[in-house]
Design a protein around this motif. Sequence first.
Motif, mmCIF file in Angstrom:
data_model
loop_
_atom_site.group_PDB
_atom_site.id
_atom_site.type_symbol
_atom_site.label_atom_id
_atom_site.label_comp_id
_atom_site.label_asym_id
_atom_site.label_seq_id
_atom_site.Cartn_x
_atom_site.Cartn_y
_atom_site.Cartn_z
ATOM 1 N N LYS A 63 0.748 -1.480 -0.216
ATOM 2 C CA LYS A 63 0.050 0.260 0.295
ATOM 3 C C LYS A 63 0.657 1.312 -0.106
ATOM 4 O O LYS A 63 2.045 1.303 0.820
ATOM 5 N N LYS A 72 -2.657 1.085 -4.036
ATOM 6 C CA LYS A 72 -2.540 -0.508 -3.684
ATOM 7 C C LYS A 72 -1.571 -0.963 -5.014
ATOM 8 O O LYS A 72 -1.890 -0.496 -6.114
ATOM 9 N N LEU A 145 -9.988 -8.773 4.422
ATOM 10 C CA LEU A 145 -11.212 -8.431 4.015
ATOM 11 C C LEU A 145 -12.112 -8.959 2.549
ATOM 12 O O LEU A 145 -12.887 -8.815 1.548
ATOM 13 N N GLU A 157 -6.712 -10.257 -0.749
ATOM 14 C CA GLU A 157 -7.730 -10.022 0.314
ATOM 15 C C GLU A 157 -7.269 -10.269 1.962
ATOM 16 O O GLU A 157 -8.610 -9.749 2.677
ATOM 17 N N GLN A 158 -5.799 -9.949 1.743
ATOM 18 C CA GLN A 158 -5.164 -9.486 2.743
ATOM 19 C C GLN A 158 -4.872 -7.778 2.856
ATOM 20 O O GLN A 158 -4.466 -7.724 2.170
ATOM 21 N N ASP A 159 -4.909 -7.944 4.596
ATOM 22 C CA ASP A 159 -4.413 -5.917 4.557
ATOM 23 C C ASP A 159 -3.521 -5.927 5.910
ATOM 24 O O ASP A 159 -4.792 -5.749 6.623
ATOM 25 N N LYS A 162 -5.701 -3.236 8.051
ATOM 26 C CA LYS A 162 -7.341 -3.149 8.799
ATOM 27 C C LYS A 162 -7.581 -4.341 9.343
ATOM 28 O O LYS A 162 -9.298 -4.851 10.064
ATOM 29 N N GLY A 305 -14.714 -13.499 8.370
ATOM 30 C CA GLY A 305 -14.388 -13.301 7.096
ATOM 31 C C GLY A 305 -13.316 -14.824 6.042
ATOM 32 O O GLY A 305 -14.139 -15.920 7.112
ATOM 33 N N ASN A 311 -13.184 -10.444 10.212
ATOM 34 C CA ASN A 311 -12.985 -9.564 9.390
ATOM 35 C C ASN A 311 -12.937 -7.932 9.303
ATOM 36 O O ASN A 311 -12.539 -7.568 10.990
ATOM 37 N N VAL A 312 -12.953 -6.991 9.130
ATOM 38 C CA VAL A 312 -12.811 -5.594 9.407
ATOM 39 C C VAL A 312 -13.665 -5.274 9.932
ATOM 40 O O VAL A 312 -13.334 -4.918 11.169
#
Length: 334
Positions: A63, A72, A145, A157-159, A162, A305, A311-312
């Motif tokens: 990011k 990203k 995510l 979908e990994q962050d 978050k 998730g 998840n977030v």
Amino acid sequence: MNFNTKVMDIVKGGTFNVLGRPYFVNDVPAFTWSNSGIEFCAKCDRITVFFGENPAEQPAIFKIYVDGIEVKASVAGKGTTAMIENLRDKMHKVKILRISEGSYCVSVLKVQIYGKAPEFSLPAEKMRLKLEFLGDSITAGFGVLADGEKMEYTTYEQDSTKTYAYLTAEALDAEIRTICISGEGICHSCGDMVGTQFIRFFNRTCRGVEGYTPDDFVPDIFVVNGGTNDKRTHVTSEEFIEGVITLLKDIRSKYPETPIIWMYGMMVHVFDEELKAAVNQFNKTDKNTHCLIVKSVNDYKNQRGTYGHPNVNASVRCAGILKRKILEVLSLNR
């Protein structure tokens, strides 16, 4: 507009700060941990980031922050670049973070900026709270995510920004370091093999390389979020208690004065009582270690998730809990 360009090679001694545990290959910072990267200031209208090779099957996700802008970059193979334009040719604070995990180091090779009079500089020094996290997939941000019905490992979908860890650091305006590997446990991984126990990768500067080189970073709070992958099919109560105490002793040897918070329960509650017992036993001589057990994502709607990971929504909930706990512990240590 009369544009000029300026290039900064990302090598030791350059006009940038290294974020995360600093690890260098041929004087080039190499990023393997989530939330590791670089930061600097740049006066420019456009910025281009050139990444090093990533031979892994899954892309490494980075990011790039430019003031309030976030972009990203999916780094796979060779020759990956990312560009941000229309920055109004003024001074900006830039941060480039790896936000997905992986066993391969990935580097930022150089940054090129464009503008009337482009220049690089270091951000102003600021006294900030320092937080360090030791964890597994929950801290790395696996599935954070993704839809709760998805049962597949993907890095896109990994962050890690978050997760509960990063959101807590943001809420406290704190500097953050994270050392985390998905699937690993205090005594045993989530699979059939023992895996890489927490105490082993806590003692690594780079995820895939044995050995730890201390630097001048001393956290004000050290958070462990571990034990989720330990199962009763592989680990007894006695082994878990011993593993927790051994890890706490090792953390304390590196950070003699830093309060430790052990957070547990975001996914499972298998070893709640053993964790409490281990922390109580350790505190007979330490007095500066705290246990924080939170409710599982399974107790809420819309907090699961991939593979039942937080998840977030779950991250936001648990970041609030951890923030309050950190402020409470800091007040006790004043």
